[in-house]
Design an enzyme around this catalytic site. Structure first.
Site, PDB file in Angstrom:
ATOM      1  N   GLN A  25      78.138  35.916 -73.347  1.00 21.04           N
ATOM      2  CA  GLN A  25      78.917  35.902 -74.768  1.00 21.04           C
ATOM      3  C   GLN A  25      80.039  35.486 -73.806  1.00 21.04           C
ATOM      4  OE1 GLN A  25      81.028  39.995 -74.807  1.00 21.04           O
ATOM      5  NE2 GLN A  25      80.012  40.281 -76.421  1.00 21.04           N
ATOM      6  N   ALA A  45      85.137  40.699 -81.413  1.00 17.22           N
ATOM      7  CA  ALA A  45      85.185  41.732 -81.743  1.00 17.22           C
ATOM      8  C   ALA A  45      86.018  42.120 -80.481  1.00 17.22           C
ATOM      9  CB  ALA A  45      83.838  43.088 -81.430  1.00 17.22           C
ATOM     10  N   GLY A  87      75.256  53.222 -81.247  1.00 18.43           N
ATOM     11  CA  GLY A  87      74.959  54.748 -80.274  1.00 18.43           C
ATOM     12  C   GLY A  87      73.497  55.026 -80.822  1.00 18.43           C
ATOM     13  N   ARG A 103      74.622  51.210 -73.867  1.00 19.27           N
ATOM     14  CA  ARG A 103      74.794  52.594 -72.712  1.00 19.27           C
ATOM     15  C   ARG A 103      73.528  52.559 -72.461  1.00 19.27           C
ATOM     16  NH1 ARG A 103      80.131  55.616 -71.904  1.00 19.27           N
ATOM     17  NH2 ARG A 103      81.783  53.754 -72.438  1.00 19.27           N
ATOM     18  N   HIS A 143      82.588  36.343 -78.735  1.00 19.99           N
ATOM     19  CA  HIS A 143      83.006  37.295 -78.617  1.00 19.99           C
ATOM     20  C   HIS A 143      83.787  37.774 -80.218  1.00 19.99           C
ATOM     21  CE1 HIS A 143      83.552  41.880 -78.432  1.00 19.99           C
ATOM     22  NE2 HIS A 143      83.742  41.290 -76.518  1.00 19.99           N
ATOM     23  N   THR A 154      80.706  44.644 -70.158  1.00 15.05           N
ATOM     24  CA  THR A 154      81.489  44.613 -68.798  1.00 15.05           C
ATOM     25  C   THR A 154      81.546  45.726 -67.610  1.00 15.05           C
ATOM     26  OG1 THR A 154      83.067  43.586 -70.022  1.00 15.05           O
ATOM     27  CG2 THR A 154      83.620  44.879 -67.888  1.00 15.05           C
ATOM     28  N   TYR A 158      89.747  41.507 -78.651  1.00  8.70           N
ATOM     29  CA  TYR A 158      89.988  40.145 -77.836  1.00  8.70           C
ATOM     30  C   TYR A 158      90.270  39.353 -78.661  1.00  8.70           C
ATOM     31  CZ  TYR A 158      88.070  43.383 -75.057  1.00  8.70           C
ATOM     32  OH  TYR A 158      87.271  44.217 -73.937  1.00  8.70           O
ATOM     33  N   PRO A 198      75.710  43.411 -74.950  1.00  9.43           N
ATOM     34  CA  PRO A 198      76.826  42.936 -73.409  1.00  9.43           C
ATOM     35  C   PRO A 198      78.211  44.352 -73.462  1.00  9.43           C
ATOM     36  CG  PRO A 198      78.071  42.414 -76.300  1.00  9.43           C
ATOM     37  CD  PRO A 198      76.321  42.910 -76.306  1.00  9.43           C
ATOM     38  N   ARG A 216      79.567  37.536 -82.689  1.00  8.97           N
ATOM     39  CA  ARG A 216      80.231  39.588 -82.370  1.00  8.97           C
ATOM     40  C   ARG A 216      80.749  40.205 -83.781  1.00  8.97           C
ATOM     41  NH1 ARG A 216      79.701  44.626 -78.341  1.00  8.97           N
ATOM     42  NH2 ARG A 216      77.886  45.285 -78.662  1.00  8.97           N
TER      43      ARG A 216
END
Length: 360
Positions: A98, A178, A297, A319, A176, A26, A181, A24, A228
């Site tokens: 999500q 994580a 990553g 990403r 969510h 934004t 939030y 996910p 998550r």
């Protein structure tokens, strides 16, 4: 090569064609907070992933903390998301929504009229600012401490959002909990200073998360609900705390009792956050009985090694998916990955959103 990463996997009632998850992210393209045709094209272009998890989507007008993030609480939003799920399914993909209530990580100018910045407790944010269209970066005001009625309302909003998501054609939802939030704000002792049944002890700080998970499962079924988490994450001015391992061990026990289909671990070390210790990863993997999703990553070969070693069942990529809509095919061919333009991550329009080509 990549025999594990590119192999199929069964997740609840659906079969994933590979173990690659689009994480996910934004992207702030939902003008008026309503999903649109451009978003449908964006997700459909990435449908070769085994599973897509959408950007964070608010279950309430109180949870729209960022500019132009989508919601899932009006008929217009439902119809907008139907465009997205139809487009992804036409391309043979699977997609979860999500559900993200931003809680205190918000600004009133990003909320609808009548919306409130809410949190478990009124704890000042001192280092974080929030972007507002036309005004730039603004200080985040002190959130209102939620009443027990507010907590019950929010719990119901998560469950209703999940129902709307399934009505819109999603294969499931991700809660969510994580990145600082609302759900994590209840978990974390820095942001939860309550002295009632929702604060204090580990069990009490996890009560809201349990209530939300149970209500969501009751609404749509356990095999359609994941979660998550980001222990050691620093977003939202959080981080490590005393008793963190005990807290997340107990959370895994609760999620097993509720029957969630997956647990999705965030590790933002590659983006400068503290490393998630191996002991925490192992504890989560060993204790949680459902599917375990890794993120953090990885390149394709390291992801495949993690799967081969049994460290997880699926691996999420963030990403790299921005600039490589055909990421799975690039992995398969060993092709070079395009580099995303960070200046267009959250801007309006198609530039940096629909303009990255697939392999010829």
């Amino acid at each position: 090569m990549l025999d594990h990463l590119l192999s199929p996997y069964t997740l609840g009632p659906i079969t994933l064609k590979n173990r690659v998850v689009m994480a996910p992210m934004t992207r702030s393209r939902a003008e008026g907070n309503v999903p649109n045709e451009m978003m449908a094209t964006y997700y459909a272009n990435r449908a070769s992933a085994g599973l897509i998890i959408t950007e964070g989507t608010s279950p309430s007008y109180n949870g729209l903390g960022y500019p132009r993030i989508p919601g899932v609480f009006t008929p217009e939003m439902l119809h907008g998301w139907q465009q997205v799920t139809d487009a992804v399914h036409r391309e043979g993909g699977n997609i979860f929504l999500q559900i993200m209530h931003t809680g205190r990580v918000s600004h009133p100018d990003n909320l609808w009229t009548g919306g409130r910045v809410l949190a478990p407790s009124s704890v000042e944010m001192t280092q974080t600012k929030m972007y507002v269209d036309g005004k730039g970066e603004l200080p985040i005001p002190l959130a209102q401490e939620m009443t027990e009625d507010d907590i019950q309302d929010a719990t119901a909003e998560y469950a209703m959002a999940a129902k709307v998501a399934i009505d819109a054609g999603f294969d499931g939802v991700e809660l969510h909990a994580a990145n600082g939030y609302l759900l994590e704000q209840f978990i974390h002792p820095k942001t939860n200073l309550r002295t009632d049944q929702f604060g204090g002890s580990v069990e009490n700080r996890l009560r809201f998360v349990r209530d939300v998970a149970e209500a969501t499962v009751a609404a749509v079924g356990a095999d359609r609900v994941g979660m998550r988490i980001s222990p050691y994450g620093v977003f939202g001015e959080l981080g490590e705390f005393e008793g963190i391992t005990e807290t997340y061990r107990r959370l895994t026990e609760i999620l097993n009792e509720v029957g969630l289909v997956y647990l999705h671990l965030v590790d933002h070390e590659a983006m400068g956050a503290p490393h998630v210790p191996e002991e925490m990863r192992k504890m989560l993997r060993d204790n949680f009985q459902g599917t375990f999703i890794l993120s953090g990553g990885y390149d394709a070969h390291e992801a495949d090694r993690q799967l081969a070693d049994g460290k997880g069942d699926l691996v999420a990529f963030g990403r790299p998916y921005i600039a490589n809509p055909d990421l799975v095919e690039r992995f398969r061919q060993g092709a070079e990955l395009a580099i995303p333009d960070q200046s267009t991550f959250y801007t309006l329009g198609a530039e940096g959103y629909l303009t990255y080509p697939k392999l010829a």
